[in-house]
Write a protein that holds these residues in place. Sequence first.
Motif, PDB file in Angstrom:
ATOM      1  N   SER A  44      -7.063  15.133  18.360  1.00 36.13           N
ATOM      2  CA  SER A  44      -6.506  15.351  17.041  1.00 36.13           C
ATOM      3  C   SER A  44      -5.052  15.796  17.140  1.00 36.13           C
ATOM      4  O   SER A  44      -4.731  16.706  17.891  1.00 36.13           O
ATOM      5  CB  SER A  44      -7.334  16.431  16.339  1.00 36.13           C
ATOM      6  N   SER A  45      -4.206  15.172  16.343  1.00 38.97           N
ATOM      7  CA  SER A  45      -2.789  15.522  16.300  1.00 38.97           C
ATOM      8  C   SER A  45      -2.629  16.991  15.915  1.00 38.97           C
ATOM      9  O   SER A  45      -3.134  17.431  14.877  1.00 38.97           O
ATOM     10  CB  SER A  45      -2.080  14.626  15.287  1.00 38.97           C
ATOM     11  N   VAL A  87     -16.845   9.376   4.872  1.00 39.05           N
ATOM     12  CA  VAL A  87     -15.866   9.944   5.793  1.00 39.05           C
ATOM     13  C   VAL A  87     -14.531  10.018   5.062  1.00 39.05           C
ATOM     14  O   VAL A  87     -14.052   9.023   4.508  1.00 39.05           O
ATOM     15  CB  VAL A  87     -15.721   9.083   7.060  1.00 39.05           C
ATOM     16  N   ILE A  88     -13.950  11.206   5.073  1.00 35.66           N
ATOM     17  CA  ILE A  88     -12.644  11.398   4.450  1.00 35.66           C
ATOM     18  C   ILE A  88     -11.696  12.034   5.465  1.00 35.66           C
ATOM     19  O   ILE A  88     -12.131  12.623   6.451  1.00 35.66           O
ATOM     20  CB  ILE A  88     -12.736  12.250   3.165  1.00 35.66           C
ATOM     21  N   SER A  89     -10.413  11.857   5.233  1.00 36.29           N
ATOM     22  CA  SER A  89      -9.425  12.491   6.110  1.00 36.29           C
ATOM     23  C   SER A  89      -8.416  13.252   5.266  1.00 36.29           C
ATOM     24  O   SER A  89      -8.075  12.847   4.156  1.00 36.29           O
ATOM     25  CB  SER A  89      -8.721  11.450   6.989  1.00 36.29           C
ATOM     26  N   LYS A  90      -7.976  14.349   5.836  1.00 39.10           N
ATOM     27  CA  LYS A  90      -6.949  15.155   5.188  1.00 39.10           C
ATOM     28  C   LYS A  90      -5.594  14.578   5.582  1.00 39.10           C
ATOM     29  O   LYS A  90      -5.294  14.438   6.764  1.00 39.10           O
ATOM     30  CB  LYS A  90      -7.052  16.619   5.602  1.00 39.10           C
ATOM     31  N   LYS A  91      -4.785  14.236   4.585  1.00 35.37           N
ATOM     32  CA  LYS A  91      -3.526  13.523   4.824  1.00 35.37           C
ATOM     33  C   LYS A  91      -2.357  14.421   5.179  1.00 35.37           C
ATOM     34  O   LYS A  91      -1.289  13.932   5.519  1.00 35.37           O
ATOM     35  CB  LYS A  91      -3.162  12.690   3.594  1.00 35.37           C
ATOM     36  N   HIS A 103      -3.529  10.794  10.395  1.00 36.39           N
ATOM     37  CA  HIS A 103      -4.810  11.304   9.871  1.00 36.39           C
ATOM     38  C   HIS A 103      -5.919  10.268   9.957  1.00 36.39           C
ATOM     39  O   HIS A 103      -7.045  10.587  10.332  1.00 36.39           O
ATOM     40  CB  HIS A 103      -4.654  11.843   8.443  1.00 36.39           C
ATOM     41  N   SER A 104      -5.626   9.018   9.644  1.00 35.98           N
ATOM     42  CA  SER A 104      -6.649   7.966   9.728  1.00 35.98           C
ATOM     43  C   SER A 104      -7.021   7.665  11.172  1.00 35.98           C
ATOM     44  O   SER A 104      -8.190   7.454  11.494  1.00 35.98           O
ATOM     45  CB  SER A 104      -6.166   6.678   9.044  1.00 35.98           C
ATOM     46  N   PHE A 105      -6.030   7.638  12.036  1.00 36.98           N
ATOM     47  CA  PHE A 105      -6.266   7.392  13.464  1.00 36.98           C
ATOM     48  C   PHE A 105      -7.176   8.478  14.045  1.00 36.98           C
ATOM     49  O   PHE A 105      -8.170   8.192  14.713  1.00 36.98           O
ATOM     50  CB  PHE A 105      -4.932   7.353  14.211  1.00 36.98           C
ATOM     51  N   ASP A 106      -6.846   9.726  13.771  1.00 40.07           N
ATOM     52  CA  ASP A 106      -7.640  10.849  14.280  1.00 40.07           C
ATOM     53  C   ASP A 106      -9.070  10.788  13.742  1.00 40.07           C
ATOM     54  O   ASP A 106     -10.034  11.024  14.474  1.00 40.07           O
ATOM     55  CB  ASP A 106      -7.003  12.178  13.895  1.00 40.07           C
ATOM     56  N   THR A 107      -9.204  10.474  12.467  1.00 41.32           N
ATOM     57  CA  THR A 107     -10.527  10.384  11.861  1.00 41.32           C
ATOM     58  C   THR A 107     -11.312   9.223  12.464  1.00 41.32           C
ATOM     59  O   THR A 107     -12.524   9.328  12.680  1.00 41.32           O
ATOM     60  CB  THR A 107     -10.403  10.261  10.334  1.00 41.32           C
ATOM     61  N   GLY A 108     -10.627   8.128  12.773  1.00 37.13           N
ATOM     62  CA  GLY A 108     -11.285   7.007  13.448  1.00 37.13           C
ATOM     63  C   GLY A 108     -11.805   7.395  14.817  1.00 37.13           C
ATOM     64  O   GLY A 108     -12.896   6.976  15.235  1.00 37.13           O
ATOM     65  N   ALA A 109     -11.044   8.219  15.538  1.00 39.46           N
ATOM     66  CA  ALA A 109     -11.492   8.693  16.848  1.00 39.46           C
ATOM     67  C   ALA A 109     -12.753   9.545  16.696  1.00 39.46           C
ATOM     68  O   ALA A 109     -13.702   9.431  17.482  1.00 39.46           O
ATOM     69  CB  ALA A 109     -10.385   9.494  17.536  1.00 39.46           C
ATOM     70  N   ALA A 110     -12.795  10.386  15.675  1.00 40.84           N
ATOM     71  CA  ALA A 110     -13.983  11.200  15.421  1.00 40.84           C
ATOM     72  C   ALA A 110     -15.179  10.313  15.081  1.00 40.84           C
ATOM     73  O   ALA A 110     -16.303  10.563  15.540  1.00 40.84           O
ATOM     74  CB  ALA A 110     -13.704  12.197  14.297  1.00 40.84           C
ATOM     75  N   CYS A 111     -14.934   9.266  14.310  1.00 43.30           N
ATOM     76  CA  CYS A 111     -16.015   8.331  13.964  1.00 43.30           C
ATOM     77  C   CYS A 111     -16.543   7.605  15.201  1.00 43.30           C
ATOM     78  O   CYS A 111     -17.751   7.365  15.308  1.00 43.30           O
ATOM     79  CB  CYS A 111     -15.533   7.319  12.928  1.00 43.30           C
ATOM     80  N   GLU A 112     -15.665   7.268  16.116  1.00 43.94           N
ATOM     81  CA  GLU A 112     -16.129   6.611  17.344  1.00 43.94           C
ATOM     82  C   GLU A 112     -16.985   7.567  18.174  1.00 43.94           C
ATOM     83  O   GLU A 112     -18.014   7.163  18.726  1.00 43.94           O
ATOM     84  CB  GLU A 112     -14.949   6.096  18.165  1.00 43.94           C
TER      85      GLU A 112
END
Length: 191
Positions: A44-45, A87-91, A103-112
């Motif tokens: 996560s960034s 799934v939501i991400s904080k922008k 934020h979307s990239f980090d959330t995608g990593a969590a989803c993976e």
Amino acid sequence: MKRKSNYKISPLILNRHSPRAMSGEALEKEEFMPLFESARWAPSSFNNQHWRFVYAKRDTKYWDGFFNLLGEWNREWCKNAALLVIVISKKIFDGNGNVAKTHSFDTGAACENLALEGSRRKLVVHAIEGFDYDLAKKLLNLSDDYQVEVMIAIGKPGKLGDLPEQYRHIETLSDRKPLSKIVFEGEFKIG
């Protein structure tokens, strides 16, 4: 079809896929919370951990609200899911309020991470684009600081025969584009 990689990689990654056939059985909290625990440990960034997961278990007061967000195509097979997850991400960053471009990239990593843990546990984890994002935002009462990213159906594996006929032919393992179409040295090439 048996998947083959060009280079040796973990079988967990190579064999992960997104089936639709689910048994309709309920999942206990001890069975599905480890998936969210795995997501928690994603990179996560600035360690902001932009991801948020809101779930509805079937046969609860929340289920219909989540289920009714789905497009008709997805309702047909999601009816046997044990959980639907928005799934939501904080922008923005928590610390300074600046826009978090990843934020979307980090959330995608969590989803993976979530998908891999689900696969390891022999659960079905299927991400869904076909739902009403705007209604999901209203349902969850989200401010503009949050973005709806995807919905995920989770459940115990079912039989191919549990699916309506039109889904059965797409339940197989799929291949991927060759590396030459997605990896480039030094310059991008449309592929």
